[in-house]
Motif scaffolding. Structure first.
Motif, PDB file in Angstrom:
ATOM      1  N   VAL A 317       1.072  -1.075   0.238  1.00  0.00           N
ATOM      2  CA  VAL A 317      -0.177  -0.038  -0.238  1.00  0.00           C
ATOM      3  C   VAL A 317       0.808   1.326   0.112  1.00  0.00           C
ATOM      4  CG1 VAL A 317      -1.842   1.274   1.377  1.00  0.00           C
ATOM      5  CG2 VAL A 317      -1.824  -1.147   1.041  1.00  0.00           C
ATOM      6  N   LYS A 318       1.946   1.094   0.717  1.00  0.00           N
ATOM      7  CA  LYS A 318       2.842   2.495   0.983  1.00  0.00           C
ATOM      8  C   LYS A 318       3.541   2.626  -0.685  1.00  0.00           C
ATOM      9  CE  LYS A 318       3.923   3.642   5.090  1.00  0.00           C
ATOM     10  NZ  LYS A 318       4.361   3.909   6.105  1.00  0.00           N
ATOM     11  N   ALA A 319       3.506   1.489  -1.574  1.00  0.00           N
ATOM     12  CA  ALA A 319       4.099   1.830  -2.760  1.00  0.00           C
ATOM     13  C   ALA A 319       3.027   2.515  -3.952  1.00  0.00           C
ATOM     14  CB  ALA A 319       4.516   0.444  -3.299  1.00  0.00           C
ATOM     15  N   LEU A 320       1.872   2.498  -3.446  1.00  0.00           N
ATOM     16  CA  LEU A 320       0.768   3.128  -4.226  1.00  0.00           C
ATOM     17  C   LEU A 320       0.945   4.640  -4.539  1.00  0.00           C
ATOM     18  CD1 LEU A 320      -2.571   1.409  -2.998  1.00  0.00           C
ATOM     19  CD2 LEU A 320      -1.224   0.821  -5.084  1.00  0.00           C
ATOM     20  N   LYS A 321       0.713   5.109  -5.598  1.00  0.00           N
ATOM     21  CA  LYS A 321       0.758   6.636  -5.583  1.00  0.00           C
ATOM     22  C   LYS A 321      -0.426   7.361  -6.316  1.00  0.00           C
ATOM     23  CE  LYS A 321       3.554  10.317  -7.652  1.00  0.00           C
ATOM     24  NZ  LYS A 321       3.724  10.922  -8.976  1.00  0.00           N
ATOM     25  N   THR A 322      -0.830   8.346  -5.338  1.00  0.00           N
ATOM     26  CA  THR A 322      -2.057   9.118  -5.535  1.00  0.00           C
ATOM     27  C   THR A 322      -1.873  10.330  -6.339  1.00  0.00           C
ATOM     28  OG1 THR A 322      -2.751   8.177  -3.649  1.00  0.00           O
ATOM     29  CG2 THR A 322      -4.147   9.806  -4.237  1.00  0.00           C
ATOM     30  N   GLY A 323      -2.679  10.450  -7.241  1.00  0.00           N
ATOM     31  CA  GLY A 323      -2.696  11.710  -8.184  1.00  0.00           C
ATOM     32  C   GLY A 323      -3.650  11.948  -9.270  1.00  0.00           C
ATOM     33  N   ASP A 324      -3.068  12.663 -10.149  1.00  0.00           N
ATOM     34  CA  ASP A 324      -3.900  12.758 -11.405  1.00  0.00           C
ATOM     35  C   ASP A 324      -3.750  11.499 -12.291  1.00  0.00           C
ATOM     36  OD1 ASP A 324      -4.596  13.575 -14.187  1.00  0.00           O
ATOM     37  OD2 ASP A 324      -4.438  15.514 -13.586  1.00  0.00           O
ATOM     38  N   GLY A 325      -4.688  11.165 -12.876  1.00  0.00           N
ATOM     39  CA  GLY A 325      -4.890   9.755 -13.530  1.00  0.00           C
ATOM     40  C   GLY A 325      -3.786   9.808 -14.725  1.00  0.00           C
ATOM     41  N   PHE A 326      -3.779  11.021 -15.327  1.00  0.00           N
ATOM     42  CA  PHE A 326      -2.828  11.087 -16.457  1.00  0.00           C
ATOM     43  C   PHE A 326      -1.182  10.942 -16.174  1.00  0.00           C
ATOM     44  CE2 PHE A 326      -6.708  13.088 -18.131  1.00  0.00           C
ATOM     45  CZ  PHE A 326      -6.623  12.061 -19.189  1.00  0.00           C
ATOM     46  N   ASP A 327      -0.962  11.222 -14.889  1.00  0.00           N
ATOM     47  CA  ASP A 327       0.370  10.736 -14.484  1.00  0.00           C
ATOM     48  C   ASP A 327       0.666   9.506 -14.461  1.00  0.00           C
ATOM     49  OD1 ASP A 327       2.860  10.562 -12.981  1.00  0.00           O
ATOM     50  OD2 ASP A 327       2.489  12.090 -11.249  1.00  0.00           O
ATOM     51  N   LYS A 328       1.778   8.944 -15.071  1.00  0.00           N
ATOM     52  CA  LYS A 328       2.010   7.696 -15.549  1.00  0.00           C
ATOM     53  C   LYS A 328       2.415   6.917 -14.180  1.00  0.00           C
ATOM     54  CE  LYS A 328       3.489   7.590 -20.459  1.00  0.00           C
ATOM     55  NZ  LYS A 328       3.331   8.856 -20.733  1.00  0.00           N
ATOM     56  N   GLU A 329       3.041   7.633 -13.270  1.00  0.00           N
ATOM     57  CA  GLU A 329       3.388   6.796 -11.933  1.00  0.00           C
ATOM     58  C   GLU A 329       1.978   6.627 -11.232  1.00  0.00           C
ATOM     59  OE1 GLU A 329       7.115   7.194 -10.745  1.00  0.00           O
ATOM     60  OE2 GLU A 329       6.949   6.687 -12.829  1.00  0.00           O
ATOM     61  N   VAL A 330       0.940   7.339 -11.470  1.00  0.00           N
ATOM     62  CA  VAL A 330      -0.138   7.332 -10.400  1.00  0.00           C
ATOM     63  C   VAL A 330      -0.886   5.951 -10.701  1.00  0.00           C
ATOM     64  CG1 VAL A 330      -2.523   8.187 -10.243  1.00  0.00           C
ATOM     65  CG2 VAL A 330      -0.104   9.697  -9.989  1.00  0.00           C
ATOM     66  N   THR A 331      -1.041   5.273  -9.447  1.00  0.00           N
ATOM     67  CA  THR A 331      -2.129   4.149  -9.363  1.00  0.00           C
ATOM     68  C   THR A 331      -3.417   4.287  -8.663  1.00  0.00           C
ATOM     69  OG1 THR A 331      -1.168   3.646  -7.132  1.00  0.00           O
ATOM     70  CG2 THR A 331       0.068   2.808  -8.942  1.00  0.00           C
ATOM     71  N   GLN A 332      -3.645   5.698  -7.976  1.00  0.00           N
ATOM     72  CA  GLN A 332      -4.829   5.829  -7.382  1.00  0.00           C
ATOM     73  C   GLN A 332      -5.052   7.430  -7.966  1.00  0.00           C
ATOM     74  OE1 GLN A 332      -5.924   3.691  -4.517  1.00  0.00           O
ATOM     75  NE2 GLN A 332      -5.046   2.583  -6.158  1.00  0.00           N
ATOM     76  N   GLY A 333      -6.288   7.437  -8.541  1.00  0.00           N
ATOM     77  CA  GLY A 333      -6.921   8.787  -8.914  1.00  0.00           C
ATOM     78  C   GLY A 333      -7.799   9.397  -7.776  1.00  0.00           C
ATOM     79  N   PRO A 334      -8.460  10.239  -7.883  1.00  0.00           N
ATOM     80  CA  PRO A 334      -9.161  11.048  -7.026  1.00  0.00           C
ATOM     81  C   PRO A 334     -10.494  10.183  -6.703  1.00  0.00           C
ATOM     82  CG  PRO A 334      -9.772  11.984  -9.232  1.00  0.00           C
ATOM     83  CD  PRO A 334      -8.493  11.268  -9.288  1.00  0.00           C
ATOM     84  N   LEU A 335     -11.182  10.630  -5.727  1.00  0.00           N
ATOM     85  CA  LEU A 335     -12.617  10.092  -5.354  1.00  0.00           C
ATOM     86  C   LEU A 335     -13.547  10.937  -6.252  1.00  0.00           C
ATOM     87  CD1 LEU A 335     -12.670   9.164  -1.594  1.00  0.00           C
ATOM     88  CD2 LEU A 335     -12.098   7.785  -3.443  1.00  0.00           C
TER      89      LEU A 335
END
Ligand code: ADP
Length: 486
Positions: A317-335
């Motif tokens: 879970v610590k390895a997940l990255k939250t942010g804008d879905g167009f960022d390639k690194e991001v795995t979690q978008g907004p609610l």
């Protein structure tokens, strides 16, 4: 930027006019579609209501005989072209999904391919809609059955899979010979409009597929329900709204499919492969930031492996990255919206009040944004709201158990019955638990259960009917019996 370019095209009057109600006059009222990651306006779409829904029903009625009168082969070919149009436009369609719903672009692309798979599947099923010749029990009688299109279909869909929840309904309906009117979620009308455009390019006749975007869901829903010409209503969304639509459909005795909320248990027995169970949980829990109806909602972990499981999960879970879905690194978008964030906060607060510990996450990332940190709660008690209600957010509540019978009883102690998951390597236990769990779909040593080839749907208050698979088309067909006197 592909998003800006697409946004311009999405605001082009041609797309909105053509797709909304098949050339009906564009109304002056519009509403804005907002990107939940940035809060910016992506497009303004027509705000349609009762009058336009009635136009769409009239158009569907005019198209009904022509569409159901085509050979199954002809309909199948149009469905295959629809599939091909989706694939040709998959990047644009996925961009729309990420822009209006927020999920990471990679997931959005997966959704679009999954969405397209229903067109291929039901193009293939369309040509195999067999009736039967029934061996007669009466000497001077002979019996046959035909399967025929039920009539015009109303489809009401949610925002969490703005593309695939629509294709899973319209592909079998169209394959069966039914015109369809889609009311998409107000948060995500653009995917629906873009799909209608793919349908037009694929050669769907006028009136066979209409999209009714609008803010007054109640009015559009009531118009569809009240009209006797709509013979089937297919809904995916909350149990609360499902109940309203079920009631409203009673007057005209419509056939109805309901794909409603869940409260999926995810059980890890002490004989399970822990790494497999962790991967399964990550797929089931954190996909779309926990905003799917088959998300693991309550995680029961055997006492013997509870601490080890928690540590391993924490690493992932610590390895997940939250942010804008167009960022390639991001795995979690907004609610999706503020209410969704507040529900997640409420579930966490309530669990903590009853003794749970926040192992990671627990807060939103930024006060004015809709991003929420992926969260693990440990020492969760069975009376916590998070175990009773669907969270629709990125919280993994871990509950200890000791005994198989107890955990199955806890898993079944809910009015819902959509999905359930468990991990075990004991073949006898696997059969016992599979048979005992009250759910329409059970993942056994997997956290990923959806496919166009398998029946999707719930039991108890999670719904009625099945989507996809060899059963999916029956929802849009009637069986007619022919009795021949000799
Ligand atoms: P969610 O809480 O996930 O948004 P809803 O059940 O409220 O789920 O929404 C799912 C779909 O049902 C959306 O398209 C929404 O606009 C529609 N909807 C909401 N209320 C009604 C209603 N009273 N009648 C018909 N459709 C409705």
């Amino acid at each position: 930027m592909i998003e800006e370019e697409l946004s311009k095209r999405l605001n082009a009057p041609e797309l909105l006019d053509v797709s909304a109600i098949n050339h009906a006059k564009r109304p002056s009222k519009t509403f804005n579609v907002i990107n939940p990651a940035t809060g910016t306006i992506i497009a303004a779409v027509p705000d349609l209501g009762r009058a336009e829904t009635e136009i769409a029903i009239n158009k569907a009625e005019q198209s009904l005989d022509g569409w159901r009168g085509l050979t199954a082969k002809a309909r199948s070919e149009i469905l295959m072209s629809f599939h091909d149009e989706i694939l040709k436009n998959k990047n644009d369609l996925a961009t729309i999904v990420t822009m209006e719903m927020g999920k990471p672009f990679r997931e959005a692309k997966g959704e679009v391919l999954f969405g397209a798979s229903f067109f291929k599947w039901f193009a293939e099923e369309a040509v195999r809609t067999y009736g039967a010749v029934i061996p007669s029990p009466i000497p001077d009688k002979r019996f046959i059955t035909l399967k025929q299109a039920i009539g015009i279909v109303g489809a009401i869909t949610p925002w969490n899979f703005p593309n695939a929840m629509i294709t899973r309904k319209i592909a079998p309906a169209l394959a069966a010979g039914c015109p369809v009117i889609v009311k998409p979620a107000e948060q995500t009308p653009l995917s629906a409009l873009a799909l209608a455009e793919c349908g037009r390019l694929a050669g769907l006749p006028d009136g066979v597929l209409s999209v009714i975007p609008g803010l007054d869901a109640q009015e559009i829903g009531a118009t569809l329900c009240d009209d006797d010409r709509i013979r089937k209503l297919s809904f995916t969304g909350s149990t609360e709204v499902g109940r309203i639509l079920y009631r409203q459909s009673a007057n005209s005795i419509k056939k109805i499919s309901l794909e409603l909320g869940g409260n999926a248990p995810f059980i890890v027995f002490d004989d399970a492969d822990l790494d497999d169970a962790i991967s399964g949980l990550m797929a089931s829990k954190y996909r779309a930031s926990g905003q799917t109806c088959i998300c693991a909602n309550r995680i029961y972990v055997h006492d013997k492996i509870y601490d080890q499981f928690t540590d391993k999960l924490l690493n992932k879970v610590k390895a997940l990255k939250t942010g804008d879905g167009f960022d390639k690194e991001v795995t979690q978008g907004p609610l999706i919206d503020e209410a969704a964030v507040e529900k997640v906060e409420h579930h966490i607060k309530d669990a903590v009040k009853r003794g749970a510990k926040i192992t990671t996450g627990g807060v939103r990332l930024d006060k004015d944004k809709l991003f929420f940190e992926p969260t693990i709660l440990t020492h969760v008690t069975n009376d916590a709201v998070v175990t009773k209600e669907e969270t629709f957010g990125p919280i993994a509540p871990l509950i200890r158990f000791n005994d198989e019978e107890d955990v199955v009883a806890m898993a079944n102690d809910t009015p819902f019955g959509l999905a359930a998951y468990f991990y075990s390597n004991d073949v006898k236990r696997i059969w016992r638990v599979f048979e005992a769990l009250e759910a329409g779909m059970v993942g056994i040593n997997t956290g990923f259960i959806s496919s166009e080839a398998t029946p999707f749907g719930g039991i108890k208050q999670s719904g009625l009917g099945r989507e996809g698979s060899l059963y999916g088309m029956d929802e849009f067909l009637e069986i007619k019996t022919g009795c021949f006197g000799l």
